[in-house]
Design an enzyme around this catalytic site. Structure first.
Site, PDB file in Angstrom:
ATOM      1  CB  ALA A   1      -0.920   0.018   1.228  1.00 44.80           C
TER       2      ALA A   1
ATOM      3  CD  GLU B   1      -2.655  -3.057  -6.630  1.00 45.89           C
ATOM      4  OE1 GLU B   1      -3.154  -1.953  -6.304  1.00 45.89           O
ATOM      5  OE2 GLU B   1      -1.428  -3.278  -6.586  1.00 45.89           O
TER       6      GLU B   1
END
Ligand code: DER
Length: 235
Positions: A87, A107
């Site tokens: 992230a 994703e």
């Protein structure tokens, strides 16, 4: 430890959740890369068996192929056991910003179908508020009339001071094109976004928008590697 070593520590810790027989979402980026490498190594050593990988980008697809990880897709496996991915930002509620590597759509599709979504980060990714670090908040849009969509997005966040920029390729200045043939608008905010769900809805209401990089309430576990060791945070 260097930042890459921290990324490796977090990634390897996440792979401890992987069990033989699992259907896995394989993340994208420099942290997830270490997890995919480790999974390939465990398969080669025979410590893991019967794994099916669902890659979140063409880049991860290539990496997994080269490691001999059996691959499939969401059409064949609409529910996954576990996904491991990096992230760009993680807030205290485990909300994420992702997509600075450009893979946010696949994703989000894949990580939205997982029983467990384990996020792996080094401590530099921890923030108080998403979008507050002055770094990009990616939005994937259709190329058709991209200026119009960019302008709409910029106006949407006028009161928090927003600049919308088309992501271009550094080498030739051409628009960056995602695995899905779309463009990315990076949004830069001066002030805190406040209600993230309201911001998410407002972005997605624009017909030219495909998806954005806020992953709200999706992560089930965040693994953070820092100077004082590795922390596992569960929802
Ligand atoms: O682009 C992405 O979504 C990547 O997963 C990104 O969020 C993390 O990439 P990094 O591990 O290389 O920082």
């Amino acid at each position: 430890l260097t930042q890459d070593e921290l990324k490796k520590v977090a990634a390897y810790k996440a792979v401890e959740f992987v069990k033989s027989g699992m259907v896995l979402g394989l993340g994208t980026g420099s942290t997830a890369k270490h997890a995919v490498d480790k999974i390939g190594q465990l398969l080669r050593q025979g410590d893991l068996k019967d794994i099916v990988g669902i890659p979140t980008s063409k880049m991860t697809h290539e990496q997994a192929l080269s490691l001999g990880i059996p691959l499939s897709d969401l059409d064949s496996h609409p529910v996954l056991d576990l996904a491991i991915d990096g992230a760009d930002e993680v807030d205290p509620y485990m909300n994420l910003v992702k997509g600075r590597g450009g893979s946010l759509l696949r994703e989000k599709m894949i990580e939205g179908c997982c029983k467990k979504f384990v996020v792996v980060v080094d401590e530099s990714k921890l923030v108080k508020h998403l979008g507050g670090s002055g770094l990009a908040m990616p939005v994937e849009i259709v190329p058709f009339c991209w200026k119009f969509t960019a302008q709409r997005l910029q106006l949407l966040f006028n009161e928090v001071g927003c600049v919308a920029k088309l992501r271009t390729c550094s080498e030739n200045g051409q628009p960056f094109v995602t695995d899905n043939g779309n463009y990315i608008i990076d949004l830069y905010f001066e002030k805190d976004l406040g209600d993230l769900n309201a911001a998410s809805d407002a972005i997605l209401r624009n017909p030219g928008v495909v998806e954005h990089g806020m992953f709200l309430g999706m992560a089930t576990t965040v693994i953070i590697a820092g100077g004082r060791g590795v922390t596992v945070k569960n929802k």
